[in-house]
Design an enzyme around this catalytic site. Structure first.
Site, PDB file in Angstrom:
ATOM      1  N   HIS A  97      27.618 -51.083  61.947  1.00  0.00           N
ATOM      2  CA  HIS A  97      26.966 -49.860  61.493  1.00  0.00           C
ATOM      3  C   HIS A  97      25.552 -50.108  60.983  1.00  0.00           C
ATOM      4  O   HIS A  97      24.924 -49.189  60.450  1.00  0.00           O
ATOM      5  CB  HIS A  97      27.822 -49.177  60.426  1.00  0.00           C
ATOM      6  CG  HIS A  97      29.140 -48.710  60.961  1.00  0.00           C
ATOM      7  ND1 HIS A  97      29.349 -47.424  61.423  1.00  0.00           N
ATOM      8  CD2 HIS A  97      30.310 -49.374  61.132  1.00  0.00           C
ATOM      9  CE1 HIS A  97      30.610 -47.312  61.849  1.00  0.00           C
ATOM     10  NE2 HIS A  97      31.205 -48.484  61.683  1.00  0.00           N
ATOM     11  N   GLU A 103      24.863 -75.414  49.731  1.00  0.00           N
ATOM     12  CA  GLU A 103      24.934 -76.464  48.715  1.00  0.00           C
ATOM     13  C   GLU A 103      25.215 -77.842  49.300  1.00  0.00           C
ATOM     14  O   GLU A 103      24.650 -78.841  48.845  1.00  0.00           O
ATOM     15  CB  GLU A 103      25.989 -76.105  47.674  1.00  0.00           C
ATOM     16  CG  GLU A 103      25.591 -74.940  46.784  1.00  0.00           C
ATOM     17  CD  GLU A 103      26.458 -74.831  45.549  1.00  0.00           C
ATOM     18  OE1 GLU A 103      26.269 -75.626  44.608  1.00  0.00           O
ATOM     19  OE2 GLU A 103      27.340 -73.949  45.535  1.00  0.00           O
ATOM     20  N   LYS A 147      17.318 -74.239  36.808  1.00  0.00           N
ATOM     21  CA  LYS A 147      17.889 -74.133  35.465  1.00  0.00           C
ATOM     22  C   LYS A 147      16.937 -74.716  34.424  1.00  0.00           C
ATOM     23  O   LYS A 147      16.810 -74.180  33.309  1.00  0.00           O
ATOM     24  CB  LYS A 147      19.243 -74.839  35.410  1.00  0.00           C
ATOM     25  CG  LYS A 147      20.351 -74.121  36.167  1.00  0.00           C
ATOM     26  CD  LYS A 147      21.674 -74.866  36.042  1.00  0.00           C
ATOM     27  CE  LYS A 147      22.793 -74.123  36.750  1.00  0.00           C
ATOM     28  NZ  LYS A 147      24.083 -74.842  36.654  1.00  0.00           N
TER      29      LYS A 147
END
Length: 351
Positions: free
Chosen positions: A250, A234, A344
Site C-alpha cells: 500500500h 550491530e 552515548k
C-alpha cells in the site's frame, strides 16, 4: 586453509560473538532453570494490560514474546521504546521493565513514569540502576546472567518474559512447553550453522555487499525481519531496512521505481512461514515477480518446524548466523558497537 574454513575460525571475532550466538538454545534452557526456582512475591490483581519497556536488544525480547503470546494471552501486550509512556498506563497496568545492563536511560525514564502512575512493575536485568530501583521499591525482579552483549542475550529476554507471563496466569502452559521443546532442535541447528558450506554462510556471501530490504508478514515474521535488520546493523555493520506485508503493498512497492543504479545494490529478503495468511502469500509472490528486475537479487528464507513458535525461533536464530558471517565477510569484528558508544559519550558530555 580455505577461505570458508578461515571464516569459520576467524581471528576477527575477538570477543567470541560466535559462541554467544551458538549459546542461544543454552540461554533458553538456563531461563527455565532460573524460573523454576523463582517465585512471585507481590500480588498482581485487576491487571488490564501489559507494557514492556526497554530498548534495543532488551526490547526485541519483548517483541518476540508478544508475537508468540498474542493469540493466547488474555490481555493486550505493548512494547514501549521511548523515554515516555502512554497516558493509559495506570494502576491496572503490569509493567515489565527489561534492561539487560540496567542503565539504559530511556528505560529508566519510562520506569519512573510508570512508578508515578502506580503501575505494578517487575524488573528483568543483570543489575545496574534499575536493580537499585527494584530494591528501593521492593519490586519483584528476575536477575539475568551477565557477560553478554544485550542483543546476544535474546534467549534469556524473550523466554523469561514468557515464563513470567505464564506464572502470573496470563498465558497457558502450552506455550512454555513449546519453548522448551525447541531447545534440542536449536542445538542441532547451531551445530549445522558452524559447518563448512552452511546455509547461513551461503546467504551471507550473497548479501554482505548489498543493502538488504527485509520483508515479513504482519502476523508473525515481521519480528524476525526487525531482529535481522538490527543484527545486520550491530553485528555486520551494514545498513538494512524492513517492512511488513500486506502494508508494503500500500506504499513501499511504488518506491521500487526510480534510481535503478541504487536499487541494483539492494537485495530483497523474503521471510516466509506456512502459517502466513493466503492473501499475504499471494501478495509476496506477485510482488516478488514485479520486483524481479529491480533489486540486485532476491532471497527466500523460511524454516520448518512442528508449530509456528518453533519456526519463528529457528528463523531468528538462522538470521543471527547470517549476520555473523556477513560481519566476517565485511572484515569487521561483530561484537563492538563503537558508534553507539561514541553517541552515548557525546550525549553524556552535553549534560
Amino acid at each position: 586453509m580455505t577461505i570458508k574454513e578461515s571464516l569459520l575460525n576467524s581471528s576477527l571475532d575477538k570477543s567470541n560473538m560466535k559462541l554467544a550466538i551458538a549459546q542461544f538454545p543454552d540461554q533458553i534452557s538456563k531461563s527455565f532453570d532460573i524460573m523454576k526456582s523463582w517465585s512471585v512475591q507481590k500480588i498482581y490483581k485487576d491487571i488490564n494490560n501489559i507494557l514492556i519497556i526497554g530498548m534495543g536488544g532488551s526490547a526485541i525480547g519483548g517483541d518476540v514474546a508478544r508475537v508468540i503470546a498474542q493469540n493466547d494471552c488474555s490481555l493486550p501486550i505493548f512494547v514501549n521504546r521511548s523515554y515516555n509512556i502512554p497516558d493509559w498506563v495506570g494502576s491496572n497496568t503490569l509493567v515489565i521493565a527489561s534492561s539487560y545492563s540496567g542503565n539504559t536511560e530511556e528505560t529508566l525514564s519510562a520506569f519512573n513514569q510508570c512508578k508515578q502512575k502506580q503501575a505494578s512493575i517487575i524488573v528483568i536485568t543483570t543489575g545496574g540502576e534499575i536493580e537499585n530501583y527494584a530494591n528501593q521499591y521492593q519490586l519483584d525482579r528476575i536477575l539475568v546472567p551477565a557477560g553478554y552483549q544485550p542483543r546476544a542475550a535474546l534467549g534469556f529476554s524473550f523466554t523469561l518474559i514468557l515464563y513470567l507471563l505464564n506464572k502470573l496466569g496470563f498465558i497457558p502452559d502450552d506455550i512454555i512447553d513449546k519453548i522448551y521443546n525447541i531447545i534440542k532442535p536449536l542445538i542441532s541447528m547451531s551445530v549445522k550453522m558452524q559447518e563448512n558450506d552452511n546455509e547461513a554462510l551461503k546467504i551471507a556471501e550473497k548479501i554482505y555487499t548489498t543493502c538488504p530490504i527485509i520483508y515479513g508478514s504482519e502476523d508473525l515474521t515481521w519480528v524476525a525481519a526487525l531482529r535481522f535488520r538490527g543484527q545486520l546493523a550491530e553485528n555486520s555493520k551494514m545498513l538494512a531496512f524492513h517492512h511488513n506485508f500486506p502494508e508494503q503493498n500500500h506504499n513501499e512497492i511504488e518506491g521500487w521505481t526510480c534510481n535503478q543504479s541504487i536499487m541494483n545494490n539492494m537485495s530483497i529478503i523474503w521471510m516466509h512461514d506456512t502459517s502466513d495468511h493466503s492473501g499475504v502469500k499471494s501478495r509476496m509472490s506477485i510482488s516478488s515477480k514485479l520486483l524481479d528486475l529491480k533489486a540486485g537479487l532476491q532471497i527466500n528464507i523460511k524454516q520448518d518446524g512442528i508449530n509456528k513458535i518453533h519456526r519463528l525461533i529457528k528463523l531468528i536464530h538462522f538470521t543471527d548466523w547470517i549476520s555473523y558471517y556477513a560481519a566476517l565477510l565485511n572484515n569487521v569484528d561483530p561484537t563492538p558497537v563503537n558508534r553507539i558508544k561514541e553517541l552515548k559519550l557525546k550525549i553524556s558530555e552535553e549534560r
